[in-house]
Design a protein around this motif. Structure first.
Motif, PDB file in Angstrom:
ATOM      1  N   THR A 223       0.846  -1.195   0.000  1.00 35.78           N
ATOM      2  CA  THR A 223       0.000   0.000   0.000  1.00 35.78           C
ATOM      3  C   THR A 223       0.880   1.243   0.000  1.00 35.78           C
ATOM      4  OG1 THR A 223      -0.112   0.124   2.412  1.00 35.78           O
ATOM      5  CG2 THR A 223      -1.838  -1.170   1.298  1.00 35.78           C
TER       6      THR A 223
ATOM      7  N   LEU B 111      -7.617  -2.837  -1.812  1.00 40.96           N
ATOM      8  CA  LEU B 111      -7.832  -1.502  -2.372  1.00 40.96           C
ATOM      9  C   LEU B 111      -8.121  -1.598  -3.860  1.00 40.96           C
ATOM     10  CD1 LEU B 111      -4.682   0.200  -0.772  1.00 40.96           C
ATOM     11  CD2 LEU B 111      -7.021   0.297   0.098  1.00 40.96           C
ATOM     12  N   ASP B 112      -9.194  -0.970  -4.285  1.00 45.48           N
ATOM     13  CA  ASP B 112      -9.542  -0.909  -5.717  1.00 45.48           C
ATOM     14  C   ASP B 112      -9.519  -2.284  -6.392  1.00 45.48           C
ATOM     15  OD1 ASP B 112      -9.820   1.895  -5.575  1.00 45.48           O
ATOM     16  OD2 ASP B 112      -7.668   2.171  -5.898  1.00 45.48           O
ATOM     17  N   GLY B 113     -10.037  -3.291  -5.691  1.00 46.08           N
ATOM     18  CA  GLY B 113     -10.162  -4.622  -6.277  1.00 46.08           C
ATOM     19  C   GLY B 113      -8.909  -5.481  -6.237  1.00 46.08           C
ATOM     20  N   ARG B 114      -7.842  -5.002  -5.607  1.00 44.29           N
ATOM     21  CA  ARG B 114      -6.596  -5.779  -5.505  1.00 44.29           C
ATOM     22  C   ARG B 114      -6.128  -5.792  -4.062  1.00 44.29           C
ATOM     23  NH1 ARG B 114      -2.786  -5.095 -10.635  1.00 44.29           N
ATOM     24  NH2 ARG B 114      -4.390  -5.104 -12.195  1.00 44.29           N
TER      25      ARG B 114
END
Length: 168
Positions: A97, A158-161
């Motif tokens: 991240t 986050l955001d699909g990952r």
């Protein structure tokens, strides 16, 4: 009766060739009409499909695969693959991240460069809670005994990952 069936098959094959079909096997209409649903679409009686093998649970097994960003355990495996196999600090950091405790790529690369070439690894990844894993990491450096340690790794979706966030 057998002669009539032969004529039907031969006729169906001839029609298939006239229609421009390159298929070697003719399509033959069934002798009896199949039942239809309320829209007039035939209801087919097909055999049950072969069972599909479910992916094996890798919890508790030592793995050294490429990993992925489809799960927390997958991204931990991907991070370690980038670190030990690809030996790429930027690739490993890209799996973390933006606010992660993981060092920036160039600093991470200095740690990777200190690891002898030919070093292998495997990890046992066990889910502790949603996004938090216990990782039992074994590092095998050439000519040295296996170095084994455990750490808790927090991941984030986050955001699909999935990304690694903190190693403690």
């Amino acid at each position: 009766m057998l002669g009539v069936a032969g004529v039907v098959v031969a006729g169906a094959a001839a029609i298939g060739h006239l229609g421009g079909s390159d298929s070697a096997s003719p399509t033959v209409a069934p002798a009896s009409a199949a039942p239809v649903d309320e829209n007039g679409v035939p209801i087919l009686s097909l055999p049950e499909p072969d069972p599909v093998e479910e992916p094996q649970d890798t919890a508790g097994k030592c793995r050294a695969d490429r990993g992925d960003q489809k799960s927390g355990a997958g991204v931990i495996a991907a991070f370690n693959f980038a670190y030990y196999n690809q030996r790429n600090g930027e690739a490993a950091r890209a799996l973390a991240t933006p606010t992660s405790t993981v060092q920036p790529g160039p600093e991470l690369q200095r740690f990777i460069d200190a690891v002898p070439l030919g070093t292998n690894h495997c990890q046992k990844i066990t889910a502790l809670s949603d996004g938090v894993y216990l990782v039992d990491l074994s590092v095998m450096r050439p000519g040295q005994p296996v170095d084994r340690g455990t750490q808790t790794v927090t991941t984030a979706h986050l955001d699909g990952r999935w990304y690694v966030d903190a190693f403690t």
